[in-house]
Motif scaffolding. Structure first.
Motif, PDB file in Angstrom:
ATOM      1  N   ALA A 168      37.436  38.689  38.725  1.00  0.00           N
ATOM      2  CA  ALA A 168      36.334  37.801  39.454  1.00  0.00           C
ATOM      3  C   ALA A 168      36.875  36.332  39.774  1.00  0.00           C
ATOM      4  O   ALA A 168      36.862  35.882  40.972  1.00  0.00           O
ATOM      5  CB  ALA A 168      35.369  37.883  38.422  1.00  0.00           C
ATOM      6  N   GLN A 169      37.347  35.791  38.731  1.00  0.00           N
ATOM      7  CA  GLN A 169      37.750  34.177  39.035  1.00  0.00           C
ATOM      8  C   GLN A 169      38.786  33.748  37.861  1.00  0.00           C
ATOM      9  O   GLN A 169      38.137  33.266  36.760  1.00  0.00           O
ATOM     10  CB  GLN A 169      36.433  33.194  39.100  1.00  0.00           C
ATOM     11  CG  GLN A 169      36.847  32.139  39.597  1.00  0.00           C
ATOM     12  CD  GLN A 169      35.548  31.063  39.830  1.00  0.00           C
ATOM     13  OE1 GLN A 169      35.151  30.420  38.782  1.00  0.00           O
ATOM     14  NE2 GLN A 169      34.973  30.979  41.114  1.00  0.00           N
ATOM     15  N   PRO A 170      39.849  34.393  37.874  1.00  0.00           N
ATOM     16  CA  PRO A 170      40.730  34.211  36.574  1.00  0.00           C
ATOM     17  C   PRO A 170      40.959  32.644  36.023  1.00  0.00           C
ATOM     18  O   PRO A 170      41.038  31.846  36.774  1.00  0.00           O
ATOM     19  CB  PRO A 170      42.117  34.649  37.094  1.00  0.00           C
ATOM     20  CG  PRO A 170      41.739  35.528  38.308  1.00  0.00           C
ATOM     21  CD  PRO A 170      40.606  34.832  38.851  1.00  0.00           C
ATOM     22  N   LEU A 171      40.730  32.520  34.897  1.00  0.00           N
ATOM     23  CA  LEU A 171      40.776  31.192  34.204  1.00  0.00           C
ATOM     24  C   LEU A 171      42.303  30.783  34.388  1.00  0.00           C
ATOM     25  O   LEU A 171      42.782  29.824  34.443  1.00  0.00           O
ATOM     26  CB  LEU A 171      40.435  31.106  32.718  1.00  0.00           C
ATOM     27  CG  LEU A 171      38.955  31.124  32.710  1.00  0.00           C
ATOM     28  CD1 LEU A 171      38.708  31.318  31.137  1.00  0.00           C
ATOM     29  CD2 LEU A 171      38.117  29.750  33.111  1.00  0.00           C
ATOM     30  N   THR A 172      43.437  31.653  34.426  1.00  0.00           N
ATOM     31  CA  THR A 172      44.567  31.519  34.629  1.00  0.00           C
ATOM     32  C   THR A 172      44.707  30.626  35.886  1.00  0.00           C
ATOM     33  O   THR A 172      45.660  29.400  35.861  1.00  0.00           O
ATOM     34  CB  THR A 172      45.393  32.724  34.545  1.00  0.00           C
ATOM     35  OG1 THR A 172      45.479  33.205  33.254  1.00  0.00           O
ATOM     36  CG2 THR A 172      47.104  32.273  34.863  1.00  0.00           C
TER      37      THR A 172
END
Length: 378
Positions: free
Chosen positions: A284-288
């Protein structure tokens, strides 16, 4: 900047805090902290089914008991606290989705305005499984007052279930923001040749792809360091990868740092010239990637899920077709060949963070959304 929205009636948040540590659990903590900043009285109904990464997605009888208990706890919370609204982290794993349906019906029974907060994709596939799932999916979304998606691309997954007028786009934010490197430090990092993998060491997150990439790169050149940061998912996993690197003869170029957090993690990010994110998941929207942008580090990633909404290929990173490991290696070689590009892409990554992913932007977006719900309740 919006004003604080003091609300003494409880806001129920249905989700799970770490452990295990992954995007959704971290964002639960970020949201709870933000609600406190907005002077909302938040009450967590913990939907804990797994306590370690290796338990996620695996059937256990204890999870069935936990699901029944969760529905009962939410019922008790609604009856006792009479919350003014609920924020509900919806899921797409089949068993969890069915539990979500029951939770949504419980909230609807008590007439509690609900915000569905989406951190995964797959709702369209669930809808198409059979008539039962189609009914469950439609009820889940029709009962929601608002739906929060992370980015416009991710709306496609739920476009047949909820009209766009009910959707608000709120990008992820970080639990703690790093001390931003000064321009000199950022330029120094860009001039280095350090390539980073930062994630749980899951095969689907691309750890095997990254190790193979690093070994293949070192076959041609020993001018670059490859850093691997993340917790192992089973005993002796890191030692297995270290043995592969030793057998190839590149233990002076490829390093395993294990799990890192806080200042240690930011120090590694700040010294990196590239982040490679070869996940094969429908991310979805990787925090990495958000963390890399916060440190001015460009990202090379497979173009899965919502990642193309984050990376403007050629500007703040490079997108590669999912599964194209040869293309991934060529993208890394191309990025490392141009210090000028890394400097430019690093500045663009920092700009992307400040524009889209800062905590202040996250707080303002949630404050506006919750304010709209308060007005509608009157």
């Amino acid at each position: 900047m919006i004003s604080m929205l003091e609300d003494k009636t409880p806001t129920v948040v249905i989700s799970q805090l770490p452990p295990p540590t992954h995007g959704s659990t971290v964002m639960t903590k970020v949201l709870l902290d933000t609600l406190v900043e907005l002077q909302n009285n938040a009450h967590l109904v913990d939907r804990r089914f797994s306590s370690t990464i290796d338990q996620v997605g695996k059937f256990q009888w204890s999870k069935v008991s936990a699901a029944v208990h969760l529905v009962l706890r939410l019922t008790q919370t609604c009856y006792r606290l009479k919350p003014s609204k609920a924020i509900f982290f919806a899921t797409t794993r089949v068993p969890s989705f069915l539990v979500d349906w029951l939770l949504a019906e419980t909230l609807n029974f008590f007439k509690i305005p609900t915000v569905l907060y989406l951190h995964s994709q797959g709702f369209r596939d669930l809808r198409d499984r059979n008539p039962l799932f189609r009914t469950a999916a439609r009820r889940l979304f029709s009962n929601a007052s608002r739906v929060v998606c992370l980015s416009p691309r991710l709306y496609d997954d739920v476009s047949s279930l909820v009209e766009k007028e009910k959707v608000t786009f709120v990008a992820n934010a970080l639990l703690s923001e790093p001390n931003f490197p000064d321009q000199g430090k950022a330029e120094f990092a860009a001039q280095q040749r350090r390539v980073l993998f930062l994630s749980n060491l899951l095969p689907e997150k691309g750890i095997d792809t990254f190790v193979d990439l690093a070994i293949k790169y070192c076959h041609d050149s020993l001018d670059t360091v490859f850093d691997i940061v993340g917790p192992a998912t089973y005993e002796f996993q890191i030692e297995k990868y270290r043995e592969r690197v030793r057998s190839a003869g590149y233990e002076r170029n490829i390093f395993f740092h294990g799990a890192q957090a806080g200042e240690q993690k930011w120090n590694i990010l700040n010294s990196s010239s590239l982040l490679v994110f070869p996940s094969m998941l429908n991310e979805a929207q990787p925090l990495t990637i958000v963390e890399a942008f916060a440190c001015g580090v460009p990202v090379i990633a497979y173009a899965n899920g919502g990642i193309p909404d984050m990376i403007d290929s050629g500007t703040n990173g490079v997108l590669v077709e999912p599964g194209d490991s040869a293309g991934l290696l060529q993208a890394v070689k191309g990025a490392l060949a141009s210090t000028e590009w890394r400097l430019s892409a690093g500045r663009a990554a920092s700009h992307s963070y400040e524009l889209n992913y800062s905590r202040s932007r996250f707080r303002d977006a949630w404050g506006e959304l919750l304010g709209q719900i308060r007005v509608e309740r009157r």
